[in-house]
Design a protein around this motif. Structure first.
Motif: not given
Length: 159
Positions: A52, A66, A69, A77-78, A80, A118, A120, A132, A148, A152
Motif C-alpha cells: 500500500a 494508506p 480497512v 489498507y485502501v 486513493r 481506489r 484495497w 483496484s 466501491v 466492499e
C-alpha cells in the motif's frame, strides 16, 4: 452492464471510454514502478502495508497515504490514486503510462488521462491481495459509489 475485460478484471466499457468503470483483482504483485518517467521497478516492502505504501508513493499519481480497512474480515489498507488530468501531463513520460504494477501475469496501468483508482491491499491467508476499483473522469458520484460498494461486498472463500 458489466463484462469481463481480461483474466483479472470486470469492466463496463473499454478503458478509452471516459465513463468506464473497472475492477481488477490481483493475487500477487512482484514489483511496482516507482517513477514512470524514469522507469525503475522496485519490489514493495513485505505485507499489505508495504505494498500500500509503495502504491501511494508512485510518482505522478497524486496518491493519498494508506488508510486501514477491513474487508470480509481481512485487514489491510485502501489507497486513493489519481492519474494525470490532461493529455499533455499524461504523455509527459516517454511510454505514456503514469502508473503501472508489474504482476506475475503482466502489468496494469491507468491508460488514459483523468482516471482514478481506489485500491484495497488486503492480507488474505498471509499474502497481500490487491483489488483496484478504477474509473474514468466522466463517472458520476452515484456510479463511483456503486463501484466501491461492489468491492466492499466481496467475500473470500478458501478452497
Amino acid at each position: 452492464g458489466w463484462g469481463q475485460d481480461n483474466d483479472s478484471a470486470l469492466a463496463t466499457a473499454p478503458s478509452s471510454d471516459s465513463s468506464a468503470r473497472r475492477i481488477d483483482l490481483v493475487g500477487r504483485v512482484l514489483r511496482v514502478e516507482s517513477n514512470p518517467c524514469s522507469p525503475q521497478w522496485v519490489p514493495p516492502a513485505p505485507g499489505a502495508l508495504g505494498l500500500a505504501r509503495a502504491l501511494a508513493s508512485v510518482a505522478g499519481t497524486r496518491g493519498r497515504p494508506p488508510v486501514p480497512v477491513t474487508l470480509d474480515g481481512h485487514e489491510g489498507y485502501v489507497v486513493r490514486l489519481r492519474g494525470p488530468r490532461t493529455e499533455d501531463a499524461f504523455l509527459r513520460c516517454t511510454h505514456g503510462s503514469p502508473f503501472q504494477l508489474y504482476l506475475q501475469e503482466g502489468s496494469m496501468a491507468f491508460e488514459h488521462p483523468g482516471w482514478s483508482s481506489r485500491v484495497w491491499v488486503l492480507n488474505v491467508g498471509g499474502h497481500p491481495v490487491l483489488i483496484s476499483a478504477s474509473h474514468g473522469p466522466d463517472v458520476t458520484p452515484a456510479q463511483e459509489t456503486e463501484l466501491v460498494e461492489m468491492v466492499e461486498s466481496i467475500s473470500f472463500t478458501e478452497s
